[in-house]
Design an enzyme around this catalytic site. Structure first.
Site, PDB file in Angstrom:
ATOM      1  N   THR A 182     -12.774  15.346  23.551  1.00 44.31           N
ATOM      2  CA  THR A 182     -13.465  16.588  23.226  1.00 44.31           C
ATOM      3  C   THR A 182     -14.082  17.125  24.503  1.00 44.31           C
ATOM      4  O   THR A 182     -14.253  16.382  25.463  1.00 44.31           O
ATOM      5  CB  THR A 182     -14.597  16.272  22.209  1.00 44.31           C
ATOM      6  OG1 THR A 182     -14.063  15.560  21.104  1.00 44.31           O
ATOM      7  CG2 THR A 182     -15.273  17.519  21.702  1.00 44.31           C
ATOM      8  N   GLY A 216     -16.610  12.519  22.720  1.00 45.97           N
ATOM      9  CA  GLY A 216     -16.505  11.082  22.507  1.00 45.97           C
ATOM     10  C   GLY A 216     -16.601  10.559  21.101  1.00 45.97           C
ATOM     11  O   GLY A 216     -17.219   9.521  20.875  1.00 45.97           O
ATOM     12  N   GLY A 217     -16.027  11.242  20.087  1.00 46.47           N
ATOM     13  CA  GLY A 217     -15.898  10.655  18.754  1.00 46.47           C
ATOM     14  C   GLY A 217     -17.210  10.104  18.217  1.00 46.47           C
ATOM     15  O   GLY A 217     -18.222  10.803  18.145  1.00 46.47           O
TER      16      GLY A 217
END
Length: 528
Positions: A342, A424-425
């Site tokens: 992202t 980063g999820g």
């Protein structure tokens, strides 16, 4: 790198310096923060192509100088052909290839909706060709490949080289490009030129949409022209919490904005201001486990939800969760949602308008599918769906997938405004908690709060471990204390991309803007 950048008139923070400069150039011309962000979004889609692109989704959090913040959900739904039967008894949706590219890309619809907000706020509007100009030039003339892109291409080449369009786009001369080499994307340049001339609507309801739909049908993707026609970004009322230091805002479902707010609301009930480094981490990590539990119980497409998330944040549920945290022992926990690539970017202008923005294609290079003749890499966000019809995240045509993406902002009691976030999820809400706690609660200088060593509870790229991962710069004492508290600790490199690329901008009461970027990225905090 602990010195923030400060400026009086405009500030942009992105994980790639060319995107920061695209935003800054628009601000210098008198453009507002929204227009500057569209320029940055277009540029970063070109210069960080492994992280995001036109074939992905986006989320906006717009904070005007006065009045209520506006959220924009620019995520796409599953295609009308994306049924559980489409996967013919498979256990899971694949993460690569045409069958993983099952949701409409929403990010361009978000650019359009944000520009509508900009027009409603008044002022002279720059033409679309100006906002996309830098991106067009970088795609046509080429960019220097970053270490991040080179590493991602090399690391994922074996699983992506066979996907339609990937090798011809991302493997010049049949090899992963070297860092510093020139990388051109002529098809993407042509697509951006078309959008600048025909308008962003063409992506969904014009000539480009017809081209995309024809290619999707040829490749076997379960998305139709009608699905593209149906895509429109949606304005939302952001979720919010009242923190002892101010009001904090984040994105509504289908994102995990609830998680980021819940972590701060839980830790707000704990003694954080004077906490040691080890206990700061311990309390945030324990709050993260509890907040992830809420996420996994409730969050899906808002049309399929039965609980109102703002009511959950306003009730006594979070106080009950805070009371469960044991300061002497780590609680057990299960598994994470996993990684996600992202970009987070922030912009503020001289009027006080602030934007917190996220754009993503999910995994590195998304599905790996590049639609012929367009240069557009399609996301694989739909891999977050379940093929279990009884699951909260069960796949259904027209349903929005779960999103880890969540841009954050705060209006602090002392009059400051702050936008912040990270890629980063699963790491996004953890990094947001680190930044807010360190800077706002503990008084750490802004750039130091971004640069300081971070952690990740859960999996990162290429790993199956759900341990607590710490950057190598943490002190031996902190590491030993966390292990003694029962955390399963693994060590990362000193500056690891696994903990995300974060950033923040603060508007001070005297109108000065302070920006901080992540030294783990290729970014900058650029102001004037």
């Amino acid at each position: 790198m602990n010195q923030s950048n400060m400026a009086p008139l405009g500030m942009a923070v992105t994980p790639h310096h060319l995107a920061s400069e695209s935003a800054l150039a628009v601000l210098r011309e008198g453009g507002n923060a929204i227009e500057a962000m569209v320029a940055a979004a277009a540029t970063i889609a070109v210069v960080y192509p492994h992280m995001n692109g036109l074939g992905g989704d986006g989320f906006w959090l717009i904070v005007p100088p006065q009045g209520e913040p506006i959220a924009i959900d620019a995520s796409g739904a599953a295609g009308s052909l994306a049924t559980i039967d489409f996967y013919q008894g498979a256990a899971t949706i694949p993460h690569r290839g045409p069958r993983s590219a099952l949701t409409v890309a929403g990010t361009v619809s978000g650019w359009a909706e944000a520009l509508d907000v900009s027009r409603e706020l008044g002022g002279q509007q720059r033409p679309l060709a100006r906002l996309l100009g830098d991106a067009i030039r970088y795609a046509a003339d080429g960019i220097p490949v970053t270490e991040s892109q080179a590493a991602a291409t090399h690391g994922k080449r074996h699983e992506l080289a066979g996907q339609p369009g990937f090798a011809s786009t991302f493997l010049p001369d049949g090899e992963a490009p070297r860092a510093g080499s020139r990388f051109t994307q002529p098809d993407l340049a042509d697509t951006l030129i078309h959008l600048s001339e025909a308008g962003l609507e063409s992506f969904y309801r014009g000539p480009l949409a017809h081209r995309l739909a024809a290619s999707m049908a040829e490749l076997g993707m379960p998305i139709t022209l009608q699905d593209l026609n149906n895509q429109r970004a949606r304005r939302r009322t952001p979720l919010r919490i009242r923190h002892q230091y101010g009001e904090v805002f984040n994105m509504t479902p289908p994102t995990q904005g609830l998680v980021s707010l819940a972590i701060l609301a839980i830790t707000d009930r704990l003694p954080m201001a004077e906490a040691s480094e080890a206990h700061t981490l311990h309390r945030i990590v324990e709050a993260t486990k509890l907040a992830f539990g809420l996420r996994d119980q409730y969050i899906t497409d808002p049309l399929h939800m039965h609980e109102e998330m703002q009511a959950l944040l306003d009730g006594d549920r979070l106080a009950q969760l805070a009371a469960q945290i044991d300061d002497t022992r780590a609680a057990p926990w299960g598994t994470s949602k996993g990684p996600g690539d992202t970009v987070w970017m922030g912009v503020m202008d001289s009027s006080g308008l602030a934007v917190s923005f996220i754009q993503s294609i999910y995994h590195e290079f998304g599905s790996g599918v590049v639609l012929p003749g367009t240069g557009i890499t399609w996301q694989n966000r739909g891999a977050a769906f379940s093929l279990d019809a009884s699951h909260l995240l069960a796949l259904a045509p027209g349903k929005q997938p779960f999103h880890t993406l969540n841009p954050a902002a705060a209006r602090l009691n002392d009059g400051r405004t702050m936008v912040y976030g990270s890629m980063g999820g699963d790491g996004q809400p953890q990094t947001q908690a680190a930044i807010f706690t360190r800077h706002v609660v503990q008084g750490m200088p802004l750039q130091q709060a971004i640069s300081a060593p971070r952690w990740l509870l859960g999996r990162t790229w290429g790993q199956s471990s759900d341990s607590l991962k710490l950057e190598g710069r943490f002190s031996a004492e902190t590491v030993a204390t966390l292990r003694a508290l029962g955390h399963e600790v693994e060590m990362l490199a000193d500056f690891s991309e696994a903990v995300g690329h974060a950033g923040a901008i603060v508007r001070h009461n005297n109108g000065m803007l302070e920006g901080a970027f992540d030294p783990r990225s290729n970014g900058s905090a650029a102001g004037f």
